[in-house]
Structure formats: C-alpha cells, structure tokens
Scaffold this active site. Sequence first.
Site, PDB file in Angstrom:
ATOM      1  N   CYS A 135      35.459  37.113  43.420  1.00  0.00           N
ATOM      2  CA  CYS A 135      36.404  36.498  44.643  1.00  0.00           C
ATOM      3  C   CYS A 135      36.083  36.408  45.383  1.00  0.00           C
ATOM      4  O   CYS A 135      36.460  35.131  45.685  1.00  0.00           O
ATOM      5  CB  CYS A 135      38.102  36.702  44.225  1.00  0.00           C
ATOM      6  SG  CYS A 135      38.270  38.205  44.211  1.00  0.00           S
ATOM      7  N   HIS A 228      42.212  34.878  49.631  1.00  0.00           N
ATOM      8  CA  HIS A 228      41.430  35.228  50.060  1.00  0.00           C
ATOM      9  C   HIS A 228      41.438  34.338  51.401  1.00  0.00           C
ATOM     10  O   HIS A 228      41.371  33.436  51.285  1.00  0.00           O
ATOM     11  CB  HIS A 228      39.925  35.854  49.707  1.00  0.00           C
ATOM     12  CG  HIS A 228      40.017  36.533  48.250  1.00  0.00           C
ATOM     13  ND1 HIS A 228      41.402  37.299  48.204  1.00  0.00           N
ATOM     14  CD2 HIS A 228      39.582  37.414  47.319  1.00  0.00           C
ATOM     15  CE1 HIS A 228      41.705  38.307  47.366  1.00  0.00           C
ATOM     16  NE2 HIS A 228      40.383  37.685  46.688  1.00  0.00           N
TER      17      HIS A 228
HETATM   18  N1  LIG Z   1      42.077  39.875  40.096  1.00  0.00           N
HETATM   19  C1  LIG Z   1      41.123  39.050  40.802  1.00  0.00           C
HETATM   20  O1  LIG Z   1      41.463  38.467  42.145  1.00  0.00           O
HETATM   21  C2  LIG Z   1      39.320  39.005  40.624  1.00  0.00           C
HETATM   22  C3  LIG Z   1      38.639  38.243  40.739  1.00  0.00           C
HETATM   23  C4  LIG Z   1      37.589  38.224  40.200  1.00  0.00           C
HETATM   24  C5  LIG Z   1      37.609  38.977  39.129  1.00  0.00           C
HETATM   25  N2  LIG Z   1      37.710  40.051  39.081  1.00  0.00           N
HETATM   26  C6  LIG Z   1      37.508  40.881  37.597  1.00  0.00           C
HETATM   27  O2  LIG Z   1      37.836  40.394  37.104  1.00  0.00           O
HETATM   28  C7  LIG Z   1      38.527  41.890  35.895  1.00  0.00           C
HETATM   29  C8  LIG Z   1      40.142  42.354  35.592  1.00  0.00           C
HETATM   30  O3  LIG Z   1      40.497  42.337  36.822  1.00  0.00           O
HETATM   31  P1  LIG Z   1      42.108  41.863  36.574  1.00  0.00           P
HETATM   32  O4  LIG Z   1      42.588  42.037  38.785  1.00  0.00           O
HETATM   33  O5  LIG Z   1      42.775  41.383  35.898  1.00  0.00           O
HETATM   34  O6  LIG Z   1      42.612  43.475  36.233  1.00  0.00           O
HETATM   35  P2  LIG Z   1      43.613  44.267  35.754  1.00  0.00           P
HETATM   36  O7  LIG Z   1      44.544  43.113  35.928  1.00  0.00           O
HETATM   37  O8  LIG Z   1      43.118  45.839  36.148  1.00  0.00           O
HETATM   38  O9  LIG Z   1      43.617  43.833  34.144  1.00  0.00           O
HETATM   39  C9  LIG Z   1      42.017  44.396  33.154  1.00  0.00           C
HETATM   40  C10 LIG Z   1      42.829  44.566  31.871  1.00  0.00           C
HETATM   41  O10 LIG Z   1      41.507  45.099  31.352  1.00  0.00           O
HETATM   42  C11 LIG Z   1      42.109  45.774  29.787  1.00  0.00           C
HETATM   43  N3  LIG Z   1      41.350  46.590  29.718  1.00  0.00           N
HETATM   44  C12 LIG Z   1      41.042  48.445  30.397  1.00  0.00           C
HETATM   45  N4  LIG Z   1      40.460  48.801  29.424  1.00  0.00           N
HETATM   46  C13 LIG Z   1      40.341  48.624  28.262  1.00  0.00           C
HETATM   47  C14 LIG Z   1      39.558  49.181  27.218  1.00  0.00           C
HETATM   48  N5  LIG Z   1      38.826  50.191  26.878  1.00  0.00           N
HETATM   49  N6  LIG Z   1      39.544  47.846  25.846  1.00  0.00           N
HETATM   50  C15 LIG Z   1      39.807  46.785  26.456  1.00  0.00           C
HETATM   51  N7  LIG Z   1      40.642  46.307  27.636  1.00  0.00           N
HETATM   52  C16 LIG Z   1      40.443  46.960  27.816  1.00  0.00           C
HETATM   53  C17 LIG Z   1      43.381  46.039  30.522  1.00  0.00           C
HETATM   54  O11 LIG Z   1      44.455  46.436  28.845  1.00  0.00           O
HETATM   55  P3  LIG Z   1      45.894  46.787  29.225  1.00  0.00           P
HETATM   56  O12 LIG Z   1      46.388  45.476  29.798  1.00  0.00           O
HETATM   57  O13 LIG Z   1      45.743  47.178  27.651  1.00  0.00           O
HETATM   58  O14 LIG Z   1      46.148  47.909  30.158  1.00  0.00           O
HETATM   59  C18 LIG Z   1      43.939  44.618  31.550  1.00  0.00           C
HETATM   60  O15 LIG Z   1      43.804  43.399  30.580  1.00  0.00           O
HETATM   61  C19 LIG Z   1      37.814  42.931  37.061  1.00  0.00           C
HETATM   62  O16 LIG Z   1      36.434  43.309  36.244  1.00  0.00           O
HETATM   63  C20 LIG Z   1      38.119  42.578  37.707  1.00  0.00           C
HETATM   64  O17 LIG Z   1      36.597  42.886  39.623  1.00  0.00           O
HETATM   65  C21 LIG Z   1      39.720  40.795  39.127  1.00  0.00           C
END
Ligand SMILES: NC(=O)c1ccc[n+]([C@@H]2O[C@H](COP(=O)([O-])OP(=O)(O)OC[C@H]3O[C@@H](n4cnc5c(N)ncnc54)[C@H](OP(=O)(O)O)[C@@H]3O)[C@@H](O)[C@H]2O)c1
Length: 336
Positions: A135, A228
């Site tokens: 991001c 950010h």
């Molecule tokens: N937040 C940001 O600004 C941002 C920006 C760019 C990239 N990212 C990337 O995007 C990804 C997600 O980030 P996030 O911030 O959305 O994280 P998050 O809020 O922690 O969400 C993670 C998601 O993954 C799911 N998950 C976890 N284990 C799993 C499994 N075994 N099988 C299927 N689904 C599973 C979770 O499901 P449950 O809901 O069931 O727990 C949840 O919906 C990461 O790789 C992060 O680095 C994030």
Amino acid sequence: MVGQRFIQLLENHPWFEVAWLAASERSAEKSYGEAVKWRMKTPLPKQIAEMKVSPAVANGSPKIIFAALDADIARELEPQFAENGSAVISNSSAWRMHPSVPLVIPEVNADHLGLIETQEWRKKSGGFIVTNANCSAIGLVLALAPLHAKFGIEKLFVATMQAVSGAGYPGVPSIDILGNVIPFIKNEEEKMEIETRKMLGELKGNEVQLADFGMAAHCNRVPVEDGHTESVSVSFKKKATAERILESWSSFRSVPQELKLPHAPAEPVIYDPRVDRPQPRFDVDRGNGMSSTCGRLRPCSLLDWKFTVLSHNTIRGAAGAALLNAELLKVKGYLG
Ligand SMILES: NC(=O)c1ccc[n+]([C@@H]2O[C@H](COP(=O)([O-])OP(=O)(O)OC[C@H]3O[C@@H](n4cnc5c(N)ncnc54)[C@H](OP(=O)(O)O)[C@@H]3O)[C@@H](O)[C@H]2O)c1
C-alpha cells in the site's frame, strides 16, 4: 479490511458482481453479516450480508477472484485458484516478486500484464495471478512514475507514516498505537524497496528488469485511521526544475484515463500548493481515494528535490488498485 473495501467498491460496479465470498474456517458457513465486523462508513449491502461465506476452496469458485489474504495463506491458496482456471487478482505480497507474475499499477506499467502468458497456470487452465503492490509503494510509485519517465531516478529516500487500517482488522492494539509512533512494520521496508523498482522497471522479452536506482525506505505506523503519508527525497539523472516536476504531475494521464476505466481517477496525481498539505484527514479521499496527493515540493539539501505524498491505503493501496487491475484485464480481453 481489504475484503470489506472490495465489497464497498463492488456495490453497483458496472461490470462485476459479487457472486461468492470466502474466508477462513472461522467464518465459513456463517452469513457474511454474522461473520464480518463491518468497518466501512457506508452500510453493508443487504444482499451481501445475507450471502453465505464459503470455505476458501477453488473447486467451483467463480472466474474472477479478488483476493485479500495474509501472505502465508495466499502463497498456498492463490495458485490453487489459478490452477482451477480463475483470474486471481491479489493484494498479498506472496507472489508479487515472482518473475512470471505482473505487479501492476495500470497508470504505470500496464504492459507488464504480458507476463501472464508466461505463467504455467495460464497455459494449463487459462487461470493466472496478477498482483498489486504494497500500500505505501503504490501511492509513491504513482507520484514517481511521470518523474522517472522524464528525468530518470538516481536515488530515492522515503520515510512513511502509515495508517492503522494498513495492518488489517483488528490490527495494532489501541493501547500500543494511541498517542504513539511505532518505527517498525514487519517486512515493509524490504517490500517497498524492491516493489518500487519492479513497477518502475521495464518489460524486456519475458522478464521485468528492475529500475536501476538506489532506494532507502523507513516505515512507521502512526495513529491515523486511513491514509499513508510519505516524506520523499529524490535525485534525478537529468536536471529537473520545480516547474517541470509540477507540469509532469498535472499532465500525467495514462491507460486507465484513456480507456475510461470505471475506477480510474480523472487526475492520478494531484498537487496541493498549500504549505501544510496533504493531510490524511482532509485529503485521503481525493479522486474517490484513487489519486495520490503531493505537496511541499522544495529543494533538498542532500538529494535534488523533496516532497510529501499521501494515498489511501485500502483504496488506491489495496482494493481499488485490484479493481482497477481487473478493469484493465477485462478491457484487454484477459477475462474471457
Ligand atoms: N490493509 C491494507 O491497507 C492493505 C493494503 C495492501 C495490501 N494488503 C494486503 O492484503 C491482505 C489482506 O489484508 P487485510 O488488511 O485485509 O487483513 P485482515 O483484515 O487481517 O483480513 C485477512 C482476511 O484473510 C482471511 N483468511 C485468513 N486465513 C484464511 C484462510 N486460511 N483461508 C481463507 N481466508 C483466510 C480472513 O478471514 P476471516 O475473516 O475468516 O478471519 C480475513 O478475511 C494482506 O496480505 C495484506 O498485506 C493490505
């Protein structure tokens, strides 16, 4: 966090419709309304709230997967979906640096999509993986791309102030972040330094040659909800004046604007001349969260120029970035 943002941005999308939702086994078999702790500022759409969350298995999944998985899980699961014939449009870092996986910002390196044809999944089933960057790298690269094209970056220094929503949900405990700054985000500096050079690199044959400049990133978590902010110093191979830098930003239009993609911002880079802008509270939603806002362009006493850049981490830095990639893929005929 990113999954919710996808749902928000896909509501009323002219081309795509949410057909299937999957998450971990904690959520599977619940309705989405029961499974989610909805954190968006618009209401959760009723028909989405009523949809059942499926286990994340590829068999029978739809043709386009918007994936927002933790990297360890994505490393294992995303290839299974690609193998099964899906277009996997991923936010995770797991496959970003793989030589056959495009790491794309449509305004910057739309041509890198050509790597898709080198993927084994594509050859076997038609499926593939396309990624968007970290991001903080996305907002930065949008601001740098028109400058790199004209002047060639020689050295780059950036210090970030990253919002808490970048850590997912529930993310950083409030007791750790309120009234505080945390000068560490795991693997973030390494990702910024390499992904920036991949996106600004050139596709030569079947490989991307990384852009040839030195870069140092310092990444910090700050108590901001979304957005950010980054302090940038840069030197160029060719002489750049303030006027030419400002003109490069204001005239920057690229493939998504030409193709009129639904999520393309009219102005990918906005310059705000006020001395104390951009600020996340006031500027994060510019261009519907899809623009990078720059400010404070001034000479740097170590490198050539310094400036501030702000971008929305879960829109331009995540779900919006993936959606724009999907829109580009559709127009380019990759979605069948
Ligand atoms: N937040 C940001 O600004 C941002 C920006 C760019 C990239 N990212 C990337 O995007 C990804 C997600 O980030 P996030 O911030 O959305 O994280 P998050 O809020 O922690 O969400 C993670 C998601 O993954 C799911 N998950 C976890 N284990 C799993 C499994 N075994 N099988 C299927 N689904 C599973 C979770 O499901 P449950 O809901 O069931 O727990 C949840 O919906 C990461 O790789 C992060 O680095 C994030």
